[in-house]
Enzyme design. Sequence first.
Site, PDB file in Angstrom:
ATOM      1  N   ASP A   1      23.224 -12.857  12.519  1.00  0.00           N
ATOM      2  CA  ASP A   1      22.789 -13.652  11.379  1.00  0.00           C
ATOM      3  C   ASP A   1      23.437 -15.038  11.424  1.00  0.00           C
ATOM      4  OD1 ASP A   1      20.923 -13.214   9.452  1.00  0.00           O
ATOM      5  OD2 ASP A   1      22.333 -12.530   7.925  1.00  0.00           O
TER       6      ASP A   1
ATOM      7  N   LYS B   1      13.694  -5.357   6.764  1.00  0.00           N
ATOM      8  CA  LYS B   1      14.292  -5.610   8.090  1.00  0.00           C
ATOM      9  C   LYS B   1      14.261  -4.337   8.946  1.00  0.00           C
ATOM     10  CE  LYS B   1      17.138  -9.431   6.465  1.00  0.00           C
ATOM     11  NZ  LYS B   1      18.443 -10.005   6.149  1.00  0.00           N
TER      12      LYS B   1
ATOM     13  N   GLN C   1      24.312  -8.015   4.742  1.00  0.00           N
ATOM     14  CA  GLN C   1      23.317  -8.526   3.801  1.00  0.00           C
ATOM     15  C   GLN C   1      24.024  -9.080   2.563  1.00  0.00           C
ATOM     16  OE1 GLN C   1      19.981  -8.665   4.345  1.00  0.00           O
ATOM     17  NE2 GLN C   1      19.630  -9.635   2.380  1.00  0.00           N
TER      18      GLN C   1
HETATM   19  N1  LIG Z   1      22.838 -11.746   5.542  1.00  0.00           N
HETATM   20  C1  LIG Z   1      21.794 -12.325   4.929  1.00  0.00           C
HETATM   21  N2  LIG Z   1      21.626 -12.179   3.621  1.00  0.00           N
HETATM   22  C2  LIG Z   1      20.565 -12.795   3.027  1.00  0.00           C
HETATM   23  C3  LIG Z   1      19.636 -13.546   3.776  1.00  0.00           C
HETATM   24  C4  LIG Z   1      19.850 -13.676   5.168  1.00  0.00           C
HETATM   25  O1  LIG Z   1      19.067 -14.344   5.914  1.00  0.00           O
HETATM   26  N3  LIG Z   1      20.933 -13.046   5.715  1.00  0.00           N
HETATM   27  N4  LIG Z   1      18.533 -14.115   3.163  1.00  0.00           N
HETATM   28  C5  LIG Z   1      18.167 -13.773   1.807  1.00  0.00           C
HETATM   29  C6  LIG Z   1      17.055 -12.775   1.693  1.00  0.00           C
HETATM   30  N5  LIG Z   1      16.227 -12.439   2.850  1.00  0.00           N
HETATM   31  C7  LIG Z   1      16.794 -11.887   3.946  1.00  0.00           C
HETATM   32  O2  LIG Z   1      17.810 -11.279   3.933  1.00  0.00           O
HETATM   33  C8  LIG Z   1      14.806 -12.477   2.795  1.00  0.00           C
HETATM   34  C9  LIG Z   1      14.128 -12.938   1.684  1.00  0.00           C
HETATM   35  C10 LIG Z   1      12.722 -12.888   1.612  1.00  0.00           C
HETATM   36  C11 LIG Z   1      11.984 -12.372   2.658  1.00  0.00           C
HETATM   37  C12 LIG Z   1      10.484 -12.261   2.628  1.00  0.00           C
HETATM   38  O3  LIG Z   1       9.869 -11.979   3.642  1.00  0.00           O
HETATM   39  N6  LIG Z   1       9.872 -12.453   1.476  1.00  0.00           N
HETATM   40  C13 LIG Z   1       8.437 -12.287   1.359  1.00  0.00           C
HETATM   41  C14 LIG Z   1       8.072 -11.912  -0.070  1.00  0.00           C
HETATM   42  C15 LIG Z   1       8.662 -10.599  -0.497  1.00  0.00           C
HETATM   43  C16 LIG Z   1       8.261 -10.268  -1.914  1.00  0.00           C
HETATM   44  O4  LIG Z   1       7.073 -10.328  -2.207  1.00  0.00           O
HETATM   45  O5  LIG Z   1       9.150  -9.957  -2.712  1.00  0.00           O
HETATM   46  C17 LIG Z   1       7.723 -13.589   1.703  1.00  0.00           C
HETATM   47  O6  LIG Z   1       8.329 -14.669   1.554  1.00  0.00           O
HETATM   48  O7  LIG Z   1       6.567 -13.522   2.092  1.00  0.00           O
HETATM   49  C18 LIG Z   1      12.663 -11.939   3.771  1.00  0.00           C
HETATM   50  C19 LIG Z   1      14.041 -11.986   3.838  1.00  0.00           C
HETATM   51  C20 LIG Z   1      19.333 -13.274   0.982  1.00  0.00           C
HETATM   52  N7  LIG Z   1      20.371 -12.632   1.691  1.00  0.00           N
END
Ligand SMILES: Nc1nc2c(c(=O)[nH]1)N[C@@H](CN(C=O)c1ccc(C(=O)N[C@@H](CCC(=O)O)C(=O)O)cc1)CN2
Length: 284
Positions: free
Chosen positions: A116, A49, A93
Site C-alpha cells: 500500500d 479487495k 486497512q
Molecule cells: N490501507 C488503506 N486504507 C484505506 C485506503 C487505502 O487505499 N489503503 N483507501 C480508503 C478506502 N478504499 C480502499 O481501501 C477504497 C474506497 C472506495 C473504493 C471503491 O471502489 N468505491 C466504489 C464505490 C463503492 C460504494 O458504492 O460504496 C467506487 O468508487 O466505484 C475502493 C477502495 C480508506 N482506507
Amino acid sequence: MATILDGKALSKDLKIALADKVRESGLSPKLAVVFDPKNDGSRLYVGMKQRAAAKVGIATEDIAVADDVTTEAVLKIVADLNADPSVTGILVQAPLPEAVNDQQVFSAIAPEKDVDGLGAFNQGMLFGDQPGEYAVAATPQGVMTMLKHYDIDPYGKKAVVVGRSQLFGRPMAALLNNANATVTLAHRYTPREMLLDSLKDADIVVVGVGIANFITGDQIKDGAVLVDVGMNVVDGKATGDIEFASAEKKASFITPVPGGVGPMTIATLLENTFAAALNQEKNQ
Ligand SMILES: Nc1nc2c(c(=O)[nH]1)N[C@@H](CN(C=O)c1ccc(C(=O)N[C@@H](CCC(=O)O)C(=O)O)cc1)CN2
C-alpha cells in the site's frame, strides 16, 4: 461535455491482464490484510479487495483486530507477517481502532511487503522520485495510471491537489511533481479565497477531502481535468467531493463517483501485490 475517466472499465481490463500475469508467473502471492472489523467502511473495502484478489489469483489472509487493540499489539502482528515467507504483501486497512497509531504501524511493514506504499521508507523513496521496486500508495498511483491511459500528461501543467492525507494528498502531490506538473497542495487550513484563486487556472484538479460537492463547476477553468477521490454518502447514494452535474459541463475529463478512482485503487493494490511477489522472488 467532459469525457468520463472510466475507472471501472479500466480497472476491469487491468485485472484481466493481471490474472494472466499471475498465472503465467507460477508464483503464489499472498496478501495479509490487517483491519478493524467494527468499522463499516473497512469491512466493505476489505471485502471488495478480497474478492478482487481471489479473481486474479492472489490469496488473502485476514487479521481482524479487537476494539481495544494497542499499537504495540499491532506492531507484533506486523513483525510476525514480515517474518512469514508465505506472506508477500501486507495491507493495513485504515483506520484501525482509535488507540492505534496508524502511521507507526504502516512504517513497521517491511518496505518490500508494503504493497500500500504508506510506510515512511516507501513514501521517502517516492518523495525522492526513486520509488523503484517500492510500492506507491494505491489511490494516487491509480489516478496516475488513469491519466496515462487517457493520454493526459501532467508535464508543464498546473495541478491543484486538495487534501493532504498520507493515503492520498501527499503522495498525489509527489507523483504529479515527479511527472513535472507545478503542484499546489491545498488543505483544510488553506483560506477559501486562496483555494478558489488556485482552482481558477488549474489544468488538473484532484480532490479528496471527504466533503460532498465541495468543488463546483463555476470554480474551475474551462477544459480542466477533474479527478474526484471523495467517497461520501448523500441520501443513500455514493457522492464525490466534486459536484458532478455542474463540473462535467466545464471539464475536459472527469471521474465519476462511483466508478472512477475507487476501482482503480483496488486494481492498483493488486498490481502492487503481484509486483512485490515478483521482486521478492527475484531478490531472494
Ligand atoms: N490501507 C488503506 N486504507 C484505506 C485506503 C487505502 O487505499 N489503503 N483507501 C480508503 C478506502 N478504499 C480502499 O481501501 C477504497 C474506497 C472506495 C473504493 C471503491 O471502489 N468505491 C466504489 C464505490 C463503492 C460504494 O458504492 O460504496 C467506487 O468508487 O466505484 C475502493 C477502495 C480508506 N482506507
